[in-house]
Design an enzyme around this catalytic site. Structure first.
Site, PDB file in Angstrom:
ATOM      1  N   GLY A   1      47.166  19.125  40.909  1.00 49.92           N
ATOM      2  CA  GLY A   1      45.885  19.018  41.266  1.00 49.92           C
ATOM      3  C   GLY A   1      44.914  18.943  40.061  1.00 49.92           C
ATOM      4  O   GLY A   1      45.460  19.428  39.029  1.00 49.92           O
TER       5      GLY A   1
ATOM      6  N   THR B   1      44.707  28.159  39.873  1.00 56.78           N
ATOM      7  CA  THR B   1      44.721  29.501  39.608  1.00 56.78           C
ATOM      8  C   THR B   1      44.468  30.485  40.593  1.00 56.78           C
ATOM      9  O   THR B   1      44.834  31.516  40.736  1.00 56.78           O
ATOM     10  CB  THR B   1      44.057  29.604  38.212  1.00 56.78           C
TER      11      THR B   1
ATOM     12  N   GLU C   1      20.126  -1.666  34.103  1.00 54.96           N
ATOM     13  CA  GLU C   1      20.223  -0.773  35.116  1.00 54.96           C
ATOM     14  C   GLU C   1      19.507  -1.543  36.276  1.00 54.96           C
ATOM     15  O   GLU C   1      20.230  -1.430  37.447  1.00 54.96           O
ATOM     16  CB  GLU C   1      19.233   0.430  34.845  1.00 54.96           C
TER      17      GLU C   1
END
Ligand code: ADP
Ligand code: ZN
Length: 596
Positions: A204, A211, A426
């Site tokens: 992953g 963890t 943009e």
């Protein structure tokens, strides 16, 4: 957290000791040096002494038995001089012969002072001793002799992580709950003749909770959790990686049942390809890991969990039966998962009632658990800075922007020309997207620089997609190239601002051809090469064709982007001008340009 602090404190202590030793060593070297310099001033050559004795210039000679230096006092001089002789015996014979001719000359033969001689010896060895100590400490710092950090052994709260602390990931938790059972009742399974798995690989992206889930397994089973990270070996001295792995498993055997967690296993477990330098060092570490995995009995109930986000990099030997033969994918959270994670991390925060976590989950597609937790933390910081009593909607929006596009840079001076270019760039993205069926709606357009970009176009993404169609990919490329197309059409100039767009678009085209088999001429074939020799099965004509096809896809997208903009050039101008005036346009303002 407290273990990390402890480790840090320990490192600080080591650094302090090393510095003190270094200072002492430098001081001692300094004293020796100065003393040596002083001695040099008083030194005379053996030849000169020889001549001077014959010339009867010498009043007194002092020697120490077993020594090599001779102290000389000249007639009429106060300061004594010294010289070195290779061997005292012939010199003494010479002096004796001269005494017959010059009985005035005094000769003093001393017996050595045992204590002083001993002390001098020690002193001359001191630098060496200090160096050895220093080397030892550096080794210690590098982790040689370190037993491996043990979580949950003497520390009380370290493995207090439970499955309840892992939000979403229900299927994965279900799959892993079995491991908790193995750890709790190994006997039950052994009596049945079942082999307990030794190794499980968690695949992953970073921050998806690998963890966390490994810790939760240890927490649920109430066993110690010991861990190390593959990347720790990269800077290590030769041979240390392997010894570190050995020590980790020694420890594990002592405290079994336990969980051993190896993060970033790809750093040590990547494919063994050549035998050069750093790689062969990695190979040693990997070999040691394989030896350890094969070495312990499954009755010892050590379960090794390893995490990686690059499974394709792993050496196949790691995946053989009896090693990491189970693999669990930990995906980035889906819509529901994100909502759960947001719920979990808002529990201990003051948050405004009009914040809808479901909606926020929708706005954060692609965020990992770590990013969501970070997002809420950022929002809390922003809310504090804004003197809000609770976290408001705007704080969260600012935090989302900060994480996705970087921090707003109000004080960067932007020239008018750059502004115009950015505005058209943009506007180009936004206008083109509007005419593409599959593309997400525009949420906000801005020419305020953020992070590394001069401006940005934000899209609404509230759908989790598992499959992407060919049309969607093609249109994505068109939207990406809309920026460059607008620059070209409106300003008849192009800029470097489009470099990232072009990179992403080219990447999509390449994946379409080589991974998704979407090319007309090459068909559904995977051209992604895993092993160097696989390249050989494709001839040059195929690799040439890949290049041609990729180029064609990008070219077509660019032409399409230009076509859309030419067809709607007035809207492009309007949006760009609005941007130049207001700097940021919202979804509603943008949509208003499209109503007739
Ligand atoms: P990984 O090991 O996959 O890189 P971590 O387990 O270290 O990720 O996750 C980092 C942090 O992100 C965790 O400490 C936790 O705060 C948060 N986190 C990630 N995924 C989740 C989840 N599913 N539920 C709750 N918190 C999560
Ligand atoms: Zn762009």
């Amino acid at each position: 957290m407290s273990k990390q602090n402890n480790k840090k404190k320990k490192d600080d202590k080591v650094i302090l000791i090393v510095s003190i030793i270094l200072i002492i060593a430098i001081a001692i070297f300094g004293i020796f040096f100065i003393k040596g310099q002083k001695d040099k001033e008083k030194e005379i050559t053996y030849d000169k002494l020889y001549q001077d004795i014959i010339a009867k210039k010498v009043e007194k000679i002092e020697m120490t038995i077993g020594g090599s230096s001779v102290t000389v006092k000249y007639i009429g001089e106060d300061e004594e001089k010294t010289t070195h002789v290779n061997s005292l015996q012939p010199f003494m014979e010479f002096v004796n012969s001269q005494l017959l001719e010059n009985p005035e000359m005094k000769v003093d033969l001393k017996t050595p002072n045992q204590f002083l001689a001993f002390f001098e010896n020690i002193l001359s060895f001191l630098p060496t001793i200090l160096l050895v100590v220093l080397m030892f400490m550096i080794f210690q710092m590098q982790g040689l002799g370190e037993k491996g950090k043990v979580y949950g052994e003497n520390e009380d709260n370290s493995t207090n992580v439970k499955f309840a602390d892992v939000a979403g990931l229900d299927e994965e938790k279900n799959e892993l709950i079995e491991i908790v059972d193995f750890l709790k009742n190994p006997k039950k399974f052994q009596n049945m003749g079942a082999k307990i798995p030794k190794g499980i690989l968690l695949y992953g992206k970073p921050g998806t909770g690998k963890t966390l889930i490994a810790k939760a397994i240890a927490g649920e089973a109430n066993v110690p959790f010991i861990s190390m990270s593959g990347s720790e070996f990269i800077e290590m001295f030769a041979g240390l990686g392997a010894s570190r792995v050995r020590k980790l498993f020694e420890k594990a055997k002592k405290i079994a049942p336990c969980i051993v967690f190896i993060d970033e296993i790809d750093a040590i477990g990547s494919r063994r390809t050549s035998n050069s330098g750093a790689e062969s060092e990695n190979n040693q570490t990997l070999n040691q890991l394989l030896v350890e995995m094969d070495g312990f009995e499954s009755s010892e109930t050590i379960i090794v969990l390893a995490a990686t986000n690059r499974p394709e990099m792993l050496d196949k030997a790691l995946l053989r039966p009896g090693r990491f033969d189970r693999q669990v994918t930990i995906p980035a959270p889906d819509l529901l998962g994100r909502e759960e994670i947001l719920k979990l991390y808002t529990k201990d925060k003051k948050i405004s009632k009009d914040i809808d976590l479901k909606e926020l989950a929708g706005d954060t597609a692609g965020f990992t658990g770590a990013e969501l937790s970070n997002l809420l933390n950022e929002a809390a910081i922003i809310a504090t800075r804004n003197n809000h009593k609770v976290i408001e909607k705007e704080d969260i929006e600012t935090a989302v922007k900060k994480i996705t596009v970087g921090l707003e840079k109000h004080n960067r001076v932007v020239s008018e020309k750059d502004k115009k270019l950015t505005a058209y760039h943009e506007a180009g993205h936004a206008v083109v997207s509007k005419f593409l069926e599959t593309q997400d709606n525009v949420k906000e357009i801005s020419i305020i620089p953020r992070g590394l970009t001069g401006g940005y176009t934000m899209y609404k993404t509230n759908e989790d997609k598992y499959y992407v169609s060919k049309t969607e990919l093609e249109e994505k490329m068109i939207a990406l190239l809309g920026g460059r197309a607008a620059e070209k059409i409106a300003l008849n100039d192009i800029s470097t601002g489009a470099s990232n767009d072009i990179e992403v678009a080219t990447g999509i085209a390449r994946d379409m051809i080589t991974v998704y088999g979407m090319s007309n001429s090459l068909g559904p074939i995977s051209l992604k090469v895993d092993e160097p020799y696989e390249l050989q099965i494709f001839g040059e004509d195929i690799t040439d064709e890949v290049g041609n096809q990729v180029k064609e896809l990008v070219d077509v997208a660019y032409v399409n982007a230009q076509k859309i903009l030419i067809d709607h050039i007035e809207i492009l101008h309007k949006v760009a001008h609005e941007l130049l005036e207001k700097e940021t346009i919202s979804e509603q303002e943008f949509d208003s340009f499209f109503v007739e």
